[in-house]
Design a protein around this motif. Structure first.
Motif, PDB file in Angstrom:
ATOM      1  N   GLY A  39       0.824  -1.195   0.000  1.00  8.85           N
ATOM      2  CA  GLY A  39       0.000   0.000   0.000  1.00  8.85           C
ATOM      3  C   GLY A  39       0.859   1.246   0.000  1.00  8.85           C
ATOM      4  N   PRO A  40       0.241   2.431  -0.082  1.00  8.01           N
ATOM      5  CA  PRO A  40       0.999   3.676  -0.182  1.00  8.01           C
ATOM      6  C   PRO A  40       1.931   3.932   0.998  1.00  8.01           C
ATOM      7  N   ALA A  41       1.648   3.369   2.162  1.00 13.30           N
ATOM      8  CA  ALA A  41       2.490   3.579   3.338  1.00 13.30           C
ATOM      9  C   ALA A  41       3.518   2.471   3.526  1.00 13.30           C
ATOM     10  N   ASP A  42       3.583   1.539   2.575  1.00 12.65           N
ATOM     11  CA  ASP A  42       4.549   0.444   2.635  1.00 12.65           C
ATOM     12  C   ASP A  42       5.291   0.434   1.310  1.00 12.65           C
ATOM     13  N   ILE A  43       6.480   1.038   1.302  1.00 11.21           N
ATOM     14  CA  ILE A  43       7.172   1.284   0.044  1.00 11.21           C
ATOM     15  C   ILE A  43       8.560   0.641   0.050  1.00 11.21           C
ATOM     16  N   VAL A  44       9.141   0.566  -1.151  1.00 11.25           N
ATOM     17  CA  VAL A  44      10.477   0.000  -1.318  1.00 11.25           C
ATOM     18  C   VAL A  44      11.191   0.798  -2.402  1.00 11.25           C
ATOM     19  N   THR A  45      12.522   0.888  -2.283  1.00 16.07           N
ATOM     20  CA  THR A  45      13.347   1.525  -3.307  1.00 16.07           C
ATOM     21  C   THR A  45      14.369   0.514  -3.816  1.00 16.07           C
ATOM     22  N   ALA A  46      15.034   0.880  -4.882  1.00  9.02           N
ATOM     23  CA  ALA A  46      16.092   0.018  -5.407  1.00  9.02           C
ATOM     24  C   ALA A  46      17.219  -0.148  -4.396  1.00  9.02           C
ATOM     25  N   THR A  47      17.428   0.843  -3.549  1.00 13.79           N
ATOM     26  CA  THR A  47      18.483   0.747  -2.534  1.00 13.79           C
ATOM     27  C   THR A  47      18.164  -0.348  -1.529  1.00 13.79           C
ATOM     28  N   ASP A  48      16.911  -0.410  -1.057  1.00 11.41           N
ATOM     29  CA  ASP A  48      16.502  -1.501  -0.161  1.00 11.41           C
ATOM     30  C   ASP A  48      16.886  -2.851  -0.765  1.00 11.41           C
ATOM     31  N   GLU A  49      16.519  -3.037  -2.015  1.00 13.06           N
ATOM     32  CA  GLU A  49      16.719  -4.326  -2.665  1.00 13.06           C
ATOM     33  C   GLU A  49      18.193  -4.616  -2.910  1.00 13.06           C
ATOM     34  N   ALA A  50      18.956  -3.583  -3.329  1.00 11.48           N
ATOM     35  CA  ALA A  50      20.375  -3.795  -3.607  1.00 11.48           C
ATOM     36  C   ALA A  50      21.145  -4.138  -2.336  1.00 11.48           C
ATOM     37  N   TRP A 162       4.557   4.362  14.504  1.00 13.01           N
ATOM     38  CA  TRP A 162       3.250   3.983  14.003  1.00 13.01           C
ATOM     39  C   TRP A 162       3.276   2.519  13.575  1.00 13.01           C
ATOM     40  N   ALA A 163       2.115   1.952  13.400  1.00 11.48           N
ATOM     41  CA  ALA A 163       1.981   0.675  12.695  1.00 11.48           C
ATOM     42  C   ALA A 163       1.780   1.044  11.224  1.00 11.48           C
ATOM     43  N   ALA A 164       2.900   1.147  10.502  1.00 16.94           N
ATOM     44  CA  ALA A 164       2.924   1.723   9.155  1.00 16.94           C
ATOM     45  C   ALA A 164       2.447   3.173   9.237  1.00 16.94           C
TER      46      ALA A 164
END
Length: 263
Positions: A39-50, A162-164
């Motif tokens: 959802g909009p409050a649970d995001i990921v970037t390429a940095t997280d994955e790398a 917060w919880a998200a």
């Protein structure tokens, strides 16, 4: 459990934390788009994955029998009698994605039954690395660190998350009671980094409404090794968690149990 060389594991964890901190501090590539997960409050970037991919590659090569549980790529099973690693590559992705300098790298090792064995939490923006091995105390940049000696919550800092994007059950009542006691609450945006502030003696207490091992277990061990009281000592997944400086723990626990019935 199969015997594990915790000194060797800690060296790898510390080196990975330094590498991750350097990676996180780099200016974000404009092409590193923010993507939604649940959802909009649970995001990921390429940095997280790398970062997580690199950590997994290093750990798999160095500790091939160990399992790995990560925020972005789930669970890789190891031998049933071997420890497993927990990793959150960027804990506080929303802050990171919006240019706010409060996020962390979290890495820990746990026994097959979930008992934490070592934990490392790195703050890339302040150049701080918290670490602990079970039974050996807690350290901040290689120097021993202890929870605060405060005897009350009044006049001191209480950290929560917060919880998200939402308040968790009992959170509003807890915050109201803390306000009545003139205890200052902060919501900073990184569970691991907020919890280790208790180990540093900066926050007298901290609480989260839902415990997740990838970002909570390393910080929990570090805080406990710094002398903090944890309620419960080892939460189940999704349970609330309270950490408090030892001499303020009775007051914090009284409030916690009053505002979160059944806890």
């Amino acid at each position: 459990m199969r015997e594990v060389d915790l000194d060797r594991a800690l060296r790898f964890a510390t080196e990975l934390a330094a590498w991750a901190s350097e990676t996180i501090r780099r200016p974000r590539d404009p092409r590193d788009a923010v993507r939604e997960k649940d959802g909009p409050a649970d995001i990921v970037t390429a940095t997280d994955e790398a970062v997580e991919r690199h950590v997994r590659e290093v750990l798999a090569a160095a500790f091939p029998e160990h399992g790995i549980v990560g925020e972005e790529y789930g669970t890789t099973e190891g031998r049933p009698d071997a420890p497993h690693w927990v990793v959150d590559p960027v804990d506080g992705t929303t802050n990171y994605a919006h240019g706010l300098g409060w996020c962390s790298f979290s890495l820990g090792l746990a026994a097959p039954d979930g008992t934490p064995l070592l934990g490392v939490v790195a703050d890339p923006w302040r150049g701080e690395t918290f670490s602990a091995v079970r039974g050996r105390g807690a350290f901040l940049n290689g120097r021993p660190t202890r929870a605060a000696g405060h005897t009350t919550l009044t006049g001191h800092v209480f950290l929560t998350e917060w919880a998200a994007h939402a308040h968790w059950p009992g959170m509003d009542a807890l915050l109201a009671e803390l306000a009545e006691r003139h205890c200052t609450v902060r919501v900073m945006g990184s569970t691991a980094l907020s919890l280790v502030q208790v180990a540093a003696g900066r926050a007298t207490a901290a609480a989260i409404g839902s415990f997740h091992h990838v970002d909570g277990l390393p910080a929990l061990l570090i805080a406990r090794e710094a002398g903090a009281t944890a309620l419960p000592e080892l939460p189940e997944y999704g349970d609330p968690l309270l950490l408090a400086a030892p001499d303020a723990a009775a007051e914090a626990t009284e409030i916690w149990r009053a505002k979160l019935p059944g806890r």
